[in-house]
Design an enzyme around this catalytic site. Structure first.
Site: not given
Length: 482
Positions: A216, A251
């Site tokens: 991720e 993110c």
């Protein structure tokens, strides 16, 4: 004296957890449910401590900590508890005439002993959410929290040791040395959240044992603003998704805006107006924004702002205080596309706006860059929405909002290309830590001589017809027709 984590301890840790897994400790429905309920108790009983730790590490406002970390975790646990029996149940699979009579199913099998390496920006959510998936799927798990959020790491270690079954769930604190020692062990899966640079190191370490990974990562997530939009709501949602989510340290944070030269002045004015409405005339004093995580990241962001041909592009903000690790919300216009701020993921409160002649150029800019973790579009134009969703490659697409897909458990969350591989959330978390095992049950009834030697032209024709499920040809062979 601080105890040093040694190579032998890493080996012993994995050995102990593998013994528990091999003995079947983690496989049963009851064990999985018991651990999930303990995670729920952590959320219910220790929210004030979690909020305090997040404030110590990042200066996070209570609302962000309670809603974007604790509440989302609580939702993840409750969903797993509600759906776990269905997730664990084998999925029936169709069989073909080739294997008749037979039945088949797909069994979700736990992988074994897995490693979760989490990030500092959402240290509870990004630590426990993957652990929920690992436990739900029946694995033993080691969690390595980020050392850059020390208060959160310490609290995670304390609470998981206190509440969860230590024969199958462990936390290892530390930095590079500890992570390196863990990566030298053989795991059945590694789940990593963080930067692309470290993601490459994780993948190289995993390759030695052919260990599958979920990465991720992140990237530069673009926001496209069309002139056919509700501008007031658009900028509010951009501000909430940028500065209202850990001050850009996320993110899926908007990394840069793309709009037309003609429309950009309205966008800039609206952003300035709403930023002042949200954070006041002196945002450096606002208590509703997180601080920068540490001096290294502060210096990295400062370097982006101070680069030649960038510093003079600031149209709003730019104030900095290194002692307090604070940078004001900063808007820049038309920085060079090859500058550092447009080449690296920003991960902070800086937001460049790139102006272009038309929407076609906007698509060209997005296509010319590595695939991002998220891409955002604000428009009321239905054809543009459809084109954006179909042609822009990203981990996820959101139209007319920012980052909210993260809270939808029926959607997979993950990257593509350089923004990551694999996905999780909801059942996707369960699947990420499961092996989908094919199981076929065959009867002794109906054993066909045609599959055994000696072979003949008739057997060849019939077998080909059976494999191709060609009913007409099967009857032709059986009736002796050419």
């Amino acid at each position: 004296m601080v105890k040093v984590f040694q190579a032998a301890e890493a080996t012993d840790l994995v050995t102990e957890l593998r013994r528990s897994f091999d003995e079947g400790v983690t496989r049963g429905y009851e064990w999985r449910v018991a651990q999930l309920k303990k995670l729920l108790l952590i959320c219910d009983n220790h929210e004030p401590e979690i909020v305090s730790a997040l404030h110590d590490d990042l200066g996070k406002p209570e609302l962000e900590s309670s809603v974007y970390e604790v509440a989302l975790l609580r939702n993840s646990v409750n969903l797993a508890l509600k759906q776990l029996k269905d997730w664990m149940a084998p999925d029936k699979a169709k069989t073909s005439i080739t294997t008749f009579p037979a039945s088949a199913e797909i069994v979700s099998e736990p992988l074994g002993v897995v490693l979760v390496i989490s990030a500092w920006n959402y240290p509870f959510l990004l630590s426990i959410d993957p652990v929920i998936g690992a436990i739900s799927a029946g694995n033993a798990v080691v969690l390595k929290p980020s050392e850059l959020a020390p208060a959160s790491s310490s609290l995670l270690a304390k609470l998981l040791e206190q509440y969860l079954d230590s024969s199958a769930v462990r936390v290892v604190e530390g930095a590079v040395t500890e992570t390196t020692l863990l990566l030298e062990q053989k795991w059945d899966k590694i789940f990593y959240t963080g930067s692309s640079r470290i993601g490459r190191i994780i993948m190289m370490a995993a390759a030695k044992n052919l260990t599958p990974v979920v990465l991720e990562l992140g990237g530069k997530s673009p926001v496209v603003i069309d002139s056919d939009t509700n501008l007031k709501i658009t900028v509010k949602r951009i501000i909430a998704g940028k500065w209202g989510c850990n001050n850009g340290q996320a993110c899926i944070s908007p990394d840069y805006i793309l709009t037309t030269k003609e429309y950009s002045p309205k966008v800039i004015d609206a952003l300035k107006q709403e930023l002042e409405s949200f954070y006041g005339k002196n945002p450096m004093e606002s208590k509703d924004m997180s601080r920068i995580v540490n001096a290294n990241h502060f210096d990295r962001l400062s370097k982006m702002l101070e680069e030649k041909e960038v510093s003079d592009k600031i149209v709003h903000g730019g104030q900095k205080n290194r002692d307090k690790l604070k940078i004001a919300p900063t808007i820049l216009v038309d920085v060079p596309l090859d500058s550092q701020i447009m080449s690296e993921e920003i991960f902070g409160p800086l937001l460049p706006i790139i102006t272009l002649n038309n929407m076609e150029e906007i698509f060209d800019v997005i296509r010319s860059r590595p695939k991002p973790l998220a891409a955002y579009l604000f428009t009321q134009n239905q054809k543009l929405k459809e084109r954006f969703a179909m042609t822009v490659s990203a981990g996820g697409i959101v139209v007319n909002d920012i980052a909210v897909h993260l809270a939808v458990p029926s959607l997979p969350f993950g990257g593509v290309g350089e923004s990551g591989m694999g996905s999780y959330h909801g059942k996707f978390s369960f699947d990420a830590f499961s092996h989908k095992k094919a199981v076929l049950y065959k009867s002794f009834v109906g054993d066909a001589a045609i599959r055994y030697p000696p072979y003949s032209t008739g057997k060849l024709r019939l077998l080909k017809a059976l494999v191709n499920s060609n009913i007409v040809e099967i009857f032709r062979v059986l009736l002796g027709l050419s």
